[in-house]
Design an enzyme around this catalytic site. Structure first.
Site: not given
Ligand code: CA2
Length: 147
Positions: A11-12, A19, A24, A75, A78, A99, A101, A108
């Site tokens: 997700p996301n 963003r 990221y 990946n 969340a 896995e 990230h 974090r």
């Molecule tokens: O660090 C990572 O790859 C995560 O899997 C990214 C997830 C986060 O919830 C994990 O704890 C770590 C979040 C991905 C959200 O990606 C976004 C990208 C741009 C703007 C907002 C969110």
């Protein structure tokens, strides 16, 4: 034998590069896919690259991977920190999972330190940003004895 590997994004992650670049990075998911396709060519493997914002779709993709892919790079976003269902899907799929990230989840917030994926993965790569994806491909191929 040419290995087929799946890179599965949760997700996301479709928002990458559009963003929160301070968290990221500036790289989009399409940029990462391009990077991975190049790595796949260099490694001589076949690559599929997918993203879903839906937990059930990710579970379906893991189920469907059995017998089709030599391994998955996941990946889970969340869902990493919440999803016993994803953990169970990986346990039952009999496909090795790396896995991945972008961020260092251990540096974090506390809630990101818990991973339901880690106990059922062959290993974890985190904190190297987009470069983690080709690193995970190398790691998977090493695990498969082709690296
Ligand atoms: O660090 C990572 O790859 C995560 O899997 C990214 C997830 C986060 O919830 C994990 O704890 C770590 C979040 C991905 C959200 O990606 C976004 C990208 C741009 C703007 C907002 C969110």
């Amino acid at each position: 034998m040419t290995h087929r590997i799946l890179i599965l994004n949760g997700p996301n992650l479709n928002l990458l590069g559009t963003r929160q670049p301070e968290v990221y990075g500036p790289t989009t998911l399409a940029d990462i896919e391009e990077m991975c396709v190049k790595r796949a060519e260099a490694l001589g493997v076949t690559l599929d690259f997918e993203q879903s914002n839906h937990e059930g779709a990710l579970i379906d993709a893991i189920h469907a991977a059995r017998g089709k892919y030599a391994g998955i790079i996941l990946n889970a976003g969340a869902f990493t920190h919440t999803s016993i269902a994803l953990m169970d899907a990986i346990s039952s799929a009999m496909v090795p999972v790396v896995e991945l990230h972008l961020s260092n989840i251990h540096a974090r917030e506390d809630f990101r330190h818990k991973s339901y994926i880690a106990p059922v993965a062959i290993g974890q790569i985190c904190g190297f940003g987009a470069a983690g994806y080709p690193l995970a491909m190398d790691a998977l191929l090493t695990y498969l004895g082709e690296g």
